[in-house]
Design a protein around this motif. Sequence first.
Motif, PDB file in Angstrom:
ATOM      1  N   PRO A   1       0.799  -1.240   0.000  1.00 55.45           N
ATOM      2  CA  PRO A   1       0.000   0.000   0.000  1.00 55.45           C
ATOM      3  C   PRO A   1       0.826   1.280   0.000  1.00 55.45           C
ATOM      4  O   PRO A   1       0.339   2.317  -0.462  1.00 55.45           O
ATOM      5  CB  PRO A   1      -0.838  -0.129   1.281  1.00 55.45           C
ATOM      6  N   TRP A   2       2.047   1.246   0.499  1.00 50.52           N
ATOM      7  CA  TRP A   2       2.880   2.459   0.522  1.00 50.52           C
ATOM      8  C   TRP A   2       3.214   2.937  -0.899  1.00 50.52           C
ATOM      9  O   TRP A   2       3.504   4.117  -1.095  1.00 50.52           O
ATOM     10  CB  TRP A   2       4.182   2.195   1.276  1.00 50.52           C
ATOM     11  N   ASN A   3       3.157   2.040  -1.875  1.00 51.78           N
ATOM     12  CA  ASN A   3       3.602   2.353  -3.233  1.00 51.78           C
ATOM     13  C   ASN A   3       2.430   2.588  -4.183  1.00 51.78           C
ATOM     14  O   ASN A   3       2.562   2.399  -5.390  1.00 51.78           O
ATOM     15  CB  ASN A   3       4.476   1.209  -3.760  1.00 51.78           C
ATOM     16  N   ARG A   4       1.316   3.027  -3.668  1.00 52.40           N
ATOM     17  CA  ARG A   4       0.115   3.208  -4.487  1.00 52.40           C
ATOM     18  C   ARG A   4       0.306   4.296  -5.536  1.00 52.40           C
ATOM     19  O   ARG A   4       1.072   5.234  -5.356  1.00 52.40           O
ATOM     20  CB  ARG A   4      -1.078   3.542  -3.599  1.00 52.40           C
ATOM     21  N   PHE A   5      -0.402   4.159  -6.652  1.00 51.67           N
ATOM     22  CA  PHE A   5      -0.359   5.157  -7.715  1.00 51.67           C
ATOM     23  C   PHE A   5      -1.648   5.062  -8.518  1.00 51.67           C
ATOM     24  O   PHE A   5      -2.543   4.260  -8.186  1.00 51.67           O
ATOM     25  CB  PHE A   5       0.877   4.991  -8.610  1.00 51.67           C
ATOM     26  N   SER A   6      -1.784   5.879  -9.545  1.00 55.04           N
ATOM     27  CA  SER A   6      -3.015   5.946 -10.333  1.00 55.04           C
ATOM     28  C   SER A   6      -2.800   5.385 -11.732  1.00 55.04           C
ATOM     29  O   SER A   6      -1.722   5.525 -12.309  1.00 55.04           O
ATOM     30  CB  SER A   6      -3.519   7.388 -10.424  1.00 55.04           C
ATOM     31  N   MET A   7      -3.852   4.764 -12.262  1.00 55.43           N
ATOM     32  CA  MET A   7      -3.872   4.282 -13.643  1.00 55.43           C
ATOM     33  C   MET A   7      -5.223   4.643 -14.248  1.00 55.43           C
ATOM     34  O   MET A   7      -6.238   4.658 -13.553  1.00 55.43           O
ATOM     35  CB  MET A   7      -3.646   2.774 -13.719  1.00 55.43           C
ATOM     36  N   SER A   8      -5.215   4.905 -15.549  1.00 60.49           N
ATOM     37  CA  SER A   8      -6.460   5.240 -16.222  1.00 60.49           C
ATOM     38  C   SER A   8      -7.251   3.975 -16.543  1.00 60.49           C
ATOM     39  O   SER A   8      -6.714   2.858 -16.557  1.00 60.49           O
ATOM     40  CB  SER A   8      -6.184   6.002 -17.515  1.00 60.49           C
ATOM     41  N   THR A   9      -8.532   4.159 -16.821  1.00 60.43           N
ATOM     42  CA  THR A   9      -9.379   3.033 -17.220  1.00 60.43           C
ATOM     43  C   THR A   9      -8.840   2.382 -18.489  1.00 60.43           C
ATOM     44  O   THR A   9      -8.795   1.146 -18.599  1.00 60.43           O
ATOM     45  CB  THR A   9     -10.823   3.509 -17.458  1.00 60.43           C
ATOM     46  N   LEU A  10      -8.413   3.203 -19.452  1.00 57.04           N
ATOM     47  CA  LEU A  10      -7.888   2.663 -20.703  1.00 57.04           C
ATOM     48  C   LEU A  10      -6.665   1.790 -20.467  1.00 57.04           C
ATOM     49  O   LEU A  10      -6.506   0.743 -21.088  1.00 57.04           O
ATOM     50  CB  LEU A  10      -7.537   3.805 -21.662  1.00 57.04           C
ATOM     51  N   MET A  11      -5.793   2.197 -19.552  1.00 54.78           N
ATOM     52  CA  MET A  11      -4.622   1.385 -19.228  1.00 54.78           C
ATOM     53  C   MET A  11      -5.032   0.056 -18.615  1.00 54.78           C
ATOM     54  O   MET A  11      -4.541  -1.004 -19.010  1.00 54.78           O
ATOM     55  CB  MET A  11      -3.721   2.131 -18.254  1.00 54.78           C
ATOM     56  N   LEU A  12      -5.920   0.109 -17.630  1.00 55.18           N
ATOM     57  CA  LEU A  12      -6.300  -1.106 -16.917  1.00 55.18           C
ATOM     58  C   LEU A  12      -7.072  -2.071 -17.816  1.00 55.18           C
ATOM     59  O   LEU A  12      -7.012  -3.287 -17.620  1.00 55.18           O
ATOM     60  CB  LEU A  12      -7.126  -0.756 -15.679  1.00 55.18           C
ATOM     61  N   GLU A  13      -7.790  -1.543 -18.796  1.00 60.01           N
ATOM     62  CA  GLU A  13      -8.480  -2.414 -19.748  1.00 60.01           C
ATOM     63  C   GLU A  13      -7.493  -3.195 -20.597  1.00 60.01           C
ATOM     64  O   GLU A  13      -7.853  -4.226 -21.176  1.00 60.01           O
ATOM     65  CB  GLU A  13      -9.404  -1.591 -20.639  1.00 60.01           C
TER      66      GLU A  13
ATOM     67  N   GLU B   1      11.498  -0.130  -5.918  1.00 57.23           N
ATOM     68  CA  GLU B   1      10.056  -0.178  -6.116  1.00 57.23           C
ATOM     69  C   GLU B   1       9.478   1.192  -6.469  1.00 57.23           C
ATOM     70  O   GLU B   1       8.491   1.284  -7.202  1.00 57.23           O
ATOM     71  CB  GLU B   1       9.375  -0.741  -4.864  1.00 57.23           C
ATOM     72  N   SER B   2      10.105   2.254  -5.964  1.00 55.98           N
ATOM     73  CA  SER B   2       9.679   3.595  -6.362  1.00 55.98           C
ATOM     74  C   SER B   2       9.966   3.824  -7.844  1.00 55.98           C
ATOM     75  O   SER B   2       9.159   4.448  -8.549  1.00 55.98           O
ATOM     76  CB  SER B   2      10.403   4.650  -5.523  1.00 55.98           C
ATOM     77  N   GLU B   3      11.090   3.309  -8.329  1.00 51.42           N
ATOM     78  CA  GLU B   3      11.418   3.414  -9.749  1.00 51.42           C
ATOM     79  C   GLU B   3      10.430   2.623 -10.594  1.00 51.42           C
ATOM     80  O   GLU B   3      10.068   3.045 -11.706  1.00 51.42           O
ATOM     81  CB  GLU B   3      12.843   2.927  -9.989  1.00 51.42           C
ATOM     82  N   PHE B   4       9.986   1.473 -10.093  1.00 52.41           N
ATOM     83  CA  PHE B   4       8.956   0.704 -10.791  1.00 52.41           C
ATOM     84  C   PHE B   4       7.679   1.524 -10.943  1.00 52.41           C
ATOM     85  O   PHE B   4       7.095   1.600 -12.027  1.00 52.41           O
ATOM     86  CB  PHE B   4       8.675  -0.598 -10.028  1.00 52.41           C
ATOM     87  N   ARG B   5       7.255   2.170  -9.863  1.00 56.70           N
ATOM     88  CA  ARG B   5       6.051   3.006  -9.912  1.00 56.70           C
ATOM     89  C   ARG B   5       6.217   4.130 -10.930  1.00 56.70           C
ATOM     90  O   ARG B   5       5.324   4.374 -11.751  1.00 56.70           O
ATOM     91  CB  ARG B   5       5.768   3.584  -8.525  1.00 56.70           C
ATOM     92  N   GLN B   6       7.351   4.808 -10.877  1.00 57.38           N
ATOM     93  CA  GLN B   6       7.592   5.915 -11.803  1.00 57.38           C
ATOM     94  C   GLN B   6       7.665   5.430 -13.248  1.00 57.38           C
ATOM     95  O   GLN B   6       7.218   6.114 -14.166  1.00 57.38           O
ATOM     96  CB  GLN B   6       8.881   6.625 -11.409  1.00 57.38           C
ATOM     97  N   ARG B   7       8.198   4.229 -13.441  1.00 57.82           N
ATOM     98  CA  ARG B   7       8.311   3.667 -14.788  1.00 57.82           C
ATOM     99  C   ARG B   7       6.932   3.405 -15.382  1.00 57.82           C
ATOM    100  O   ARG B   7       6.663   3.741 -16.533  1.00 57.82           O
ATOM    101  CB  ARG B   7       9.137   2.380 -14.718  1.00 57.82           C
TER     102      ARG B   7
END
Length: 227
Positions: free
Chosen positions: A121-133, A176-182
Amino acid sequence: MTRPPDNIPASPDPSRERLSRWLVEWELLNALTSETAGETKQPAGRFGTPLPLANEIPVQAGDIRLLHPRFEPDAPRYVAVVANTDMDTWLVIPFGLLSEPATPGEVVTGRNAPALRVLCPWNRFSMSTLMLERCWLADRLTDKEADWCRSTRPPDRVGPPLRHPLDPRWDYLEMESEFRQRVCSRSRGGITYEIAPPSELQKAAEDGVPYGDESDETEPGDEPGDA
């Protein structure tokens, strides 16, 4: 009053045991990473090519989705879809690479699948609907897991505190922060989505002989330079 014997062994510290297991996994991960360090990894497919839907199931809170290699080519990574933050954006929480939680910000799920054993949970971020689809639906969060994503995690399921500045877990957190940013940067980097083309392209407004017809070609005598 009788004193207890001095030779009674101290009870094992669960957090130290968990940290020991995590360190073994971390060293193994580093060894594997160093072996493949010279390999150049490219996202599957070209960024200019369409990225089709992974399935027809609409994105919902509670989904567990496997990221498309276009978003994360380095390793198979799963995310838990936590909540719809606005019309087209979802809050997601990734699952970790290791089977033990590294810090109090991570929680062990108890799942058997190696890639779904730890929520971060510390590494949460946002994704769009189009991405998740474009990411594959793999499973659903349990009620307990959904609660852990939103609120305090049970103390017996989280990782040990992080105190020492030379603790290798700082390197893990940076990785893991780099993964999120990537993932976030690739989501903004020109992903082309599948858009069905119209059945027929709109022609020019004026009627007449279609473009390219032989009768519309320039006559030999009209070529530039002819007298």
